[in-house]
Enzyme design. Structure first.
Site, short mmCIF file in Angstrom:
data_model
loop_
_atom_site.label_atom_id
_atom_site.label_comp_id
_atom_site.label_asym_id
_atom_site.label_seq_id
_atom_site.Cartn_x
_atom_site.Cartn_y
_atom_site.Cartn_z
CG ASP A 95 60.60 -19.07 -59.59
OD1 ASP A 95 59.64 -19.83 -59.34
OD2 ASP A 95 60.57 -18.26 -60.54
CD GLU A 160 54.87 -17.99 -61.44
OE1 GLU A 160 53.81 -17.52 -61.86
OE2 GLU A 160 55.68 -17.34 -60.75
#
Length: 408
Positions: A95, A160
């Site tokens: 991400d 994350e």
């Protein structure tokens, strides 16, 4: 290390640009950032890895009804070794954060610009530098039929940037991926020389503190209870007294002490001549690992009770974030092996450090898994015109390949 590995990595610039370009053009934004998650990016990565010879792949999809696909994918790639103990994991995240103000970008954030010595685009450093380096290191073995002494696993996690609830936290709760003697390298932090190996984090405590008093006219404070005044007194007391209660110093960290800082303050009354009956402010506390968070909260309760009684108000807090982290020993085998690899590739002497911020390493360390955060980074993450040096991708890949080939 086998010279074929170094030669393969050194000649892989085009491969690096291709993978960076394709990953960047697939924005992996969390639903909190208005995105649909990581599935498109991970699906592409999974196919790309398979096409390039890394075929032992497994998906672990965390359910998330907020994204169109209903899942947040986590991907594991395995490169079998001669032995399956003391496995090396390299964990990166798929991400990214939004571009921010587009006017500050000199190009489309989702289209990689090849500027010779660097690549520009959202995510190219955070965390695609570490991701691409880990893939390149693995390919330098797989495509030349080189078997590492110990099994290597690449882990590509979701979420994350927003706390890892659907990434490493979900995996640790719902899957049994790790063994007690595994080692985990997280290439998601570092410095421009690659000389710091992060082995520890301060405990993190964020509080939102609400004070309720009695609103009144500014000329008649005797008729009210000034919530703002009480909140100010509490903020100062917490800032000044908690360091005296928790005075330990640790040179691993910078600053080397626990910190207790008042930060955000919400608006109360709109005019000057009204004494507010409500007040809300926040505290950001970064606490040395030797102090349990519960001990700090007990002191907060004590001080808050004294201020509330003195000022005739009611005070309560809400915990916005609470993370406690064990440390990886600076003497752990992983630290020594990584230090040797960095010295060999970059000619740099490393040093272990602790940080005040939080990383995914905390979740692993709390499960008694040795984890370190390292990389040779320009630290352009989250900024407009984020960039990565191609030399860093190739160099870090060589460090990772060296680590993969070490006996332990």
């Amino acid at each position: 290390m086998d010279t074929r590995i170094e030669q393969y990595i050194a000649g892989s610039r085009d491969l690096v640009v291709e993978l960076q370009r394709e990953l960047t053009r697939r924005p992996a934004l969390s639903p909190e950032s208005g995105g649909g998650g990581e599935l498109d990016k991970v699906t592409y990565l999974e196919g790309w890895l398979r096409a390039h010879g890394i075929t032992q792949l497994e998906r672990h999809d965390a359910p998330d009804s907020r994204v169109p696909s209903g899942i947040r994918p986590n991907l594991v790639a395995t490169i079998p070794g001669k032995r399956d103990d003391k496995r090396l994991w390299i964990m990166s995240h798929t991400d990214v954060v939004p571009p921010g103000e587009r006017a500050l970008w000199n190009s489309d954030p989702w289209t990689v610009v090849d500027a010779g010595d660097r690549l520009i685009g959202r995510g190219v450093e955070d965390n695609q530098q570490g991701l691409v380096s880990s893939v390149l290191a693995a390919l330098s073995l797989v495509q030349q039929d080189i078997v590492p002494p110990h099994t290597v696993k690449l882990l590509f996690v979701a979420d994350e940037e927003m706390g890892s609830e659907y990434g490493i936290q979900w995996l640790l709760k719902n899957r049994s991926l790790f063994k007690s003697d595994d080692m985990v390298l997280i290439p998601d932090g570092g410095d421009p020389r690659g000389e710091t190996i992060e082995v520890a984090e301060k405990n993190l405590l964020w509080l939102e503190i609400r004070t309720t008093g009695k609103q009144c006219h500014g000329s008649r404070p005797d008729q009210g209870a000034n919530a703002h005044l009480a909140a100010c007194e509490l903020a100062v007391r917490l800032h000044d007294e908690l360091p005296l209660r928790f005075p330990q110093r640790d040179p691993l960290f910078e600053p080397d002490r626990s910190t207790f800082e008042p930060t955000k303050h919400e608006g109360n009354v709109p005019n000057v001549n009204t004494i507010p009956g409500e007040d809300v402010f926040c505290m950001d506390m970064r606490i040395l690992p030797c102090y349990p968070v519960q001990e700090v909260l007990a002191e907060v309760d004590r001080i808050m009770g004294e201020v509330a009684q003195k000022r005739g108000v009611r005070m309560e807090y809400r915990i916005l974030q609470r993370v406690e982290s064990k440390a990886t020993s600076p003497e752990a085998p992983l630290v020594h092996l990584l230090s040797q690899a960095v010295q060999k590739v970059y000619g740099v002497t490393t040093r272990p450090i602790g940080i005040g911020g939080g990383t995914v390493g905390a979740f692993l360390r709390n499960e008694n898994i040795d984890a370190v955060v390292w990389g040779r980074l320009e630290e352009s993450a989250h900024q407009p015109n984020e960039y990565v040096l191609i030399a860093n991708i190739l160099g870090d890949a060589t460090v990772m390949a060296t680590l993969m080939m070490q006996e332990r």
